[in-house]
Design a protein around this motif. Structure first.
Motif, short mmCIF file in Angstrom:
data_model
loop_
_atom_site.label_atom_id
_atom_site.label_comp_id
_atom_site.label_asym_id
_atom_site.label_seq_id
_atom_site.Cartn_x
_atom_site.Cartn_y
_atom_site.Cartn_z
N GLN A 89 -33.71 3.18 15.82
CA GLN A 89 -33.82 3.61 17.21
C GLN A 89 -32.86 2.85 18.13
O GLN A 89 -32.35 3.41 19.08
N TYR A 90 -32.69 1.57 17.87
CA TYR A 90 -31.82 0.71 18.69
C TYR A 90 -30.84 0.00 17.76
O TYR A 90 -31.05 -1.15 17.39
N PHE A 114 -29.68 -3.67 18.50
CA PHE A 114 -30.67 -4.67 18.90
C PHE A 114 -30.82 -5.78 17.87
O PHE A 114 -30.71 -6.96 18.20
N LEU A 115 -31.08 -5.44 16.62
CA LEU A 115 -31.31 -6.47 15.60
C LEU A 115 -30.04 -7.25 15.30
O LEU A 115 -30.09 -8.46 15.06
N ILE A 158 -40.73 -1.73 9.53
CA ILE A 158 -40.73 -1.83 10.99
C ILE A 158 -39.34 -2.24 11.49
O ILE A 158 -38.83 -1.69 12.46
N ALA A 159 -38.72 -3.20 10.80
CA ALA A 159 -37.37 -3.63 11.19
C ALA A 159 -36.37 -2.48 11.02
O ALA A 159 -35.48 -2.31 11.87
N THR A 160 -36.52 -1.69 9.99
CA THR A 160 -35.63 -0.55 9.77
C THR A 160 -35.83 0.51 10.85
O THR A 160 -34.86 1.11 11.33
N ALA A 161 -37.08 0.75 11.26
CA ALA A 161 -37.34 1.72 12.32
C ALA A 161 -36.75 1.24 13.65
O ALA A 161 -36.19 2.04 14.40
N ILE A 162 -36.87 -0.05 13.94
CA ILE A 162 -36.27 -0.59 15.16
C ILE A 162 -34.76 -0.43 15.12
O ILE A 162 -34.13 -0.03 16.10
N ASP A 163 -34.17 -0.72 13.97
CA ASP A 163 -32.73 -0.60 13.83
C ASP A 163 -32.28 0.85 13.94
O ASP A 163 -31.18 1.13 14.43
#
Length: 123
Positions: A108-109, A112-113, A101-106
């Motif tokens: 896309q954005y 952000f992380l 999930i953290a990799t998918a957020i990173d």
């Protein structure tokens, strides 16, 4: 490379490798252009869910082995631990899902992380 596991702990790297390779082959056969980071994220989540399910299946399964005490004749069942680098399978499933999930957020954005971690460290 040095790996240590007990029981079915070898399934941790095996499931990660097979899910990543499977998704790469599937996307190339279907002609889908997708970021490698999203493939890794999806593979991590799928592998984590598989490991979580495998853990619960193994918990409810009996090994069938027991140790018999010669003096009393009592049989004690053998409990087989399933871990990879001394971490149980259920925790590896959790680690993979959160990491995916953290990799998918990173993916896309991208900033952000990094900015979130900088804010947390800075206080």
């Amino acid at each position: 490379m040095f790996f240590t596991w007990s029981g079915k702990g070898y399934m941790v790297p095996l499931s990660a490798a097979l899910s990543t390779i499977g998704l790469m082959v599937l996307t190339s056969q279907l002609g889908i252009q997708i970021d490698d980071q999203l493939i890794s994220a999806t593979a991590a989540v799928l592998s984590g869910l598989f490991l979580w399910k495998l853990h619960f299946r193994l918990v409810h399964q009996r090994s069938g082995l027991s140790i018999v005490d010669d003096e009393t004749g009592d049989a004690t069942p053998v409990i087989v631990k399933h871990d990879f680098y001394w971490i149980p399978l259920k925790y590896w499933g959790f680690i993979f899902v959160i990491g995916g999930i953290a990799t998918a957020i990173d993916a896309q954005y991208p900033l952000f992380l990094g900015s979130l971690m900088t804010d947390l460290v800075a206080g």
